[in-house]
Design an enzyme around this catalytic site. Sequence first.
Site, PDB file in Angstrom:
ATOM      1  N   HIS A 147       3.573 -10.556 -15.635  1.00 38.00           N
ATOM      2  CA  HIS A 147       4.879 -11.152 -15.353  1.00 38.00           C
ATOM      3  C   HIS A 147       5.352 -10.717 -13.968  1.00 38.00           C
ATOM      4  O   HIS A 147       4.973  -9.641 -13.479  1.00 38.00           O
ATOM      5  CB  HIS A 147       5.911 -10.704 -16.398  1.00 38.00           C
ATOM      6  CG  HIS A 147       5.711 -11.363 -17.736  1.00 38.00           C
ATOM      7  ND1 HIS A 147       6.569 -11.208 -18.790  1.00 38.00           N
ATOM      8  CD2 HIS A 147       4.717 -12.186 -18.178  1.00 38.00           C
ATOM      9  CE1 HIS A 147       6.135 -11.912 -19.831  1.00 38.00           C
ATOM     10  NE2 HIS A 147       5.011 -12.500 -19.479  1.00 38.00           N
ATOM     11  N   GLU A 180       8.111  -9.494 -12.933  1.00 37.68           N
ATOM     12  CA  GLU A 180       8.807  -8.202 -12.876  1.00 37.68           C
ATOM     13  C   GLU A 180       7.818  -7.029 -12.882  1.00 37.68           C
ATOM     14  O   GLU A 180       8.019  -6.039 -12.181  1.00 37.68           O
ATOM     15  CB  GLU A 180       9.736  -8.032 -14.083  1.00 37.68           C
ATOM     16  CG  GLU A 180      10.819  -9.080 -14.220  1.00 37.68           C
ATOM     17  CD  GLU A 180      10.404 -10.218 -15.151  1.00 37.68           C
ATOM     18  OE1 GLU A 180       9.287 -10.747 -14.997  1.00 37.68           O
ATOM     19  OE2 GLU A 180      11.216 -10.566 -16.027  1.00 37.68           O
ATOM     20  N   CYS A 239      11.891 -10.297 -20.213  1.00 38.11           N
ATOM     21  CA  CYS A 239      11.489 -10.254 -21.620  1.00 38.11           C
ATOM     22  C   CYS A 239      11.502  -8.800 -22.113  1.00 38.11           C
ATOM     23  O   CYS A 239      11.840  -7.884 -21.373  1.00 38.11           O
ATOM     24  CB  CYS A 239      10.095 -10.855 -21.773  1.00 38.11           C
ATOM     25  SG  CYS A 239       8.789  -9.809 -21.093  1.00 38.11           S
ATOM     26  N   CYS A 267       9.065  -6.501 -20.013  1.00 40.42           N
ATOM     27  CA  CYS A 267       9.585  -6.184 -18.690  1.00 40.42           C
ATOM     28  C   CYS A 267      10.836  -5.318 -18.797  1.00 40.42           C
ATOM     29  O   CYS A 267      11.045  -4.406 -18.002  1.00 40.42           O
ATOM     30  CB  CYS A 267       9.870  -7.461 -17.911  1.00 40.42           C
ATOM     31  SG  CYS A 267       8.362  -8.385 -17.555  1.00 40.42           S
TER      32      CYS A 267
HETATM   33 ZN   LIG Z   1       8.366 -10.244 -18.850  1.00 42.38          ZN
END
Ligand SMILES: [Zn+2]
Length: 149
Positions: free
Chosen positions: A56, A58, A86, A89
């Site tokens: 991801h 992040e 999410c 993260c």
């Molecule tokens: Zn994430």
Amino acid sequence: MITPFDDAYFMRKAYQEAELAFEEGEIPIGAVIVVADRIIARAHNLTERLNDVTAHAEMQAITSAANFIGGKYLKDCTLYVTIEPCQMCGGALFWSQIGRIVYGARDEQRGCIALGTKLHPKTILNGGVMERECSELLQRFFKERRKTN
Ligand SMILES: [Zn+2]
């Protein structure tokens, strides 16, 4: 007073990262990490290219910012991310002790707010910057993907 380096300015940079992801066929989420009005990390989602569900935006931005700083904690940093982080993260951001998180649009299903993911007690969470643009980019991506599949 208009400052050139406000939340909208940095969210625009995160959005540009999301657009790059879009062009590469990745779910269009982008992030930048800023310290003292300076961007020290830029990243976008790379889960397809890397075949890695942890890639991801992040996660990569955290690693990259820590490398830049030469330390693992991001206490003085602000993360700008186009979609609310999410759980994964959010958890990584907890460990980074990041000073502030600014997201664009909410993720009502998988976001850390909806799922009650704990952030670091010192982390300030703000959202809704460029909300419509960030959410529309994501919706457009899924619409186009449905067409081609
Ligand atoms: Zn994430």
